[in-house]
Design a protein around this motif. Structure first.
Motif, PDB file in Angstrom:
ATOM      1  N   HIS A  82       0.826  -1.209   0.000  1.00  0.00           N
ATOM      2  CA  HIS A  82       0.000   0.000   0.000  1.00  0.00           C
ATOM      3  C   HIS A  82       0.855   1.251   0.000  1.00  0.00           C
ATOM      4  N   ASN A  84       1.437   5.444   0.603  1.00  0.00           N
ATOM      5  CA  ASN A  84       1.143   6.337   1.721  1.00  0.00           C
ATOM      6  C   ASN A  84      -0.275   6.897   1.693  1.00  0.00           C
ATOM      7  N   GLY A  85      -0.799   7.243   0.534  1.00  0.00           N
ATOM      8  CA  GLY A  85      -2.132   7.845   0.443  1.00  0.00           C
ATOM      9  C   GLY A  85      -3.286   6.856   0.442  1.00  0.00           C
ATOM     10  N   CYS A  86      -3.000   5.590   0.423  1.00  0.00           N
ATOM     11  CA  CYS A  86      -4.042   4.560   0.370  1.00  0.00           C
ATOM     12  C   CYS A  86      -4.777   4.493   1.715  1.00  0.00           C
ATOM     13  N   VAL A  87      -6.121   4.313   1.643  1.00  0.00           N
ATOM     14  CA  VAL A  87      -6.910   4.226   2.871  1.00  0.00           C
ATOM     15  C   VAL A  87      -6.551   2.970   3.681  1.00  0.00           C
ATOM     16  N   PHE A  89      -3.400   1.856   3.985  1.00  0.00           N
ATOM     17  CA  PHE A  89      -1.996   1.922   4.405  1.00  0.00           C
ATOM     18  C   PHE A  89      -1.904   1.675   5.902  1.00  0.00           C
ATOM     19  N   CYS A  98      -7.745  -2.440  -3.497  1.00  0.00           N
ATOM     20  CA  CYS A  98      -7.276  -1.094  -3.803  1.00  0.00           C
ATOM     21  C   CYS A  98      -6.394  -1.157  -5.049  1.00  0.00           C
ATOM     22  N   CYS A 100      -3.237  -0.158  -5.261  1.00  0.00           N
ATOM     23  CA  CYS A 100      -1.808  -0.128  -4.941  1.00  0.00           C
ATOM     24  C   CYS A 100      -1.072  -1.224  -5.719  1.00  0.00           C
TER      25      CYS A 100
END
Length: 180
Positions: A82, A84-87, A89, A98, A100
């Motif tokens: 994941h 950094n901006g992934c929900v 993460f 997702c 990623c």
């Protein structure tokens, strides 16, 4: 009657007269799983170097080539990492999919480098010039490990060696067992 019959026996051309040493040379024992994987990895890395423009000879191979090879392998990875901006993460078990990227897992890369490091020296490379043993490779692997651990929300902790409780008590007079 064959006139060559006596000659065949003397010269040992009969198929029955093959010694066990000759049989082992004809049929070498199968390689272990590790040795087979090491050979495949070595061949893959050699093919990668030959496909570079211009091709790179093994003698000119550096840690930069190894790093490029590891980055190249990422496109074939199967581990979701994941961003950094992934929900998701930092979540060890995300509840949904997702976008990623899939990357090579740190453990796979670490094992690969270990096999290639050994193969380099087995194929005539000197330990002092081994590009797989470079500090840059160790730093790259450490960064991949830390990044993947953060992305999964699982901090990597180095395993501590277990202490032997018998060695901790060097004083044998403090035994907890009753003497009879």
């Amino acid at each position: 009657m064959s006139t060559n019959k006596g000659k065949d026996i003397v010269e040992g051309s009969s198929s029955r007269s093959i010694s066990s040493d000759q049989q082992q040379q004809q049929n070498p024992p199968p390689l272990s799983r590790y040795e087979s994987q090491k050979r495949r990895d070595w061949n893959t890395f050699g093919q990668y170097l030959r496909n570079q423009r211009p091709p790179v000879a093994l003698a000119q191979c550096s840690s930069n080539h190894v790093l490029d090879f590891l980055r190249y392998l990422d496109q074939f990875g199967k581990t979701k990492v994941h961003l950094n901006g992934c929900v998701f993460f930092g979540q060890p078990e995300p509840p949904g999919p997702c976008t990623c990227p899939l990357k090579q897992a740190w453990g796979s890369l670490d094992a690969l480098i270990g096999r290639l490091r050994a193969a380099y020296e087995e194929n005539g490379g000197l330990p002092e010039t081994n590009p797989f043993a470079s500090g840059a490779i160790r730093i790259y692997l450490r960064e991949v490990r830390d990044l993947q651990a953060k992305a999964r929300g699982i901090p990597y902790k180095k395993k501590k060696k277990k202490r032997n409780p018998m060695k901790a008590n060097d004083d044998s007079s403090t035994s907890t067992f009753p003497i009879q």
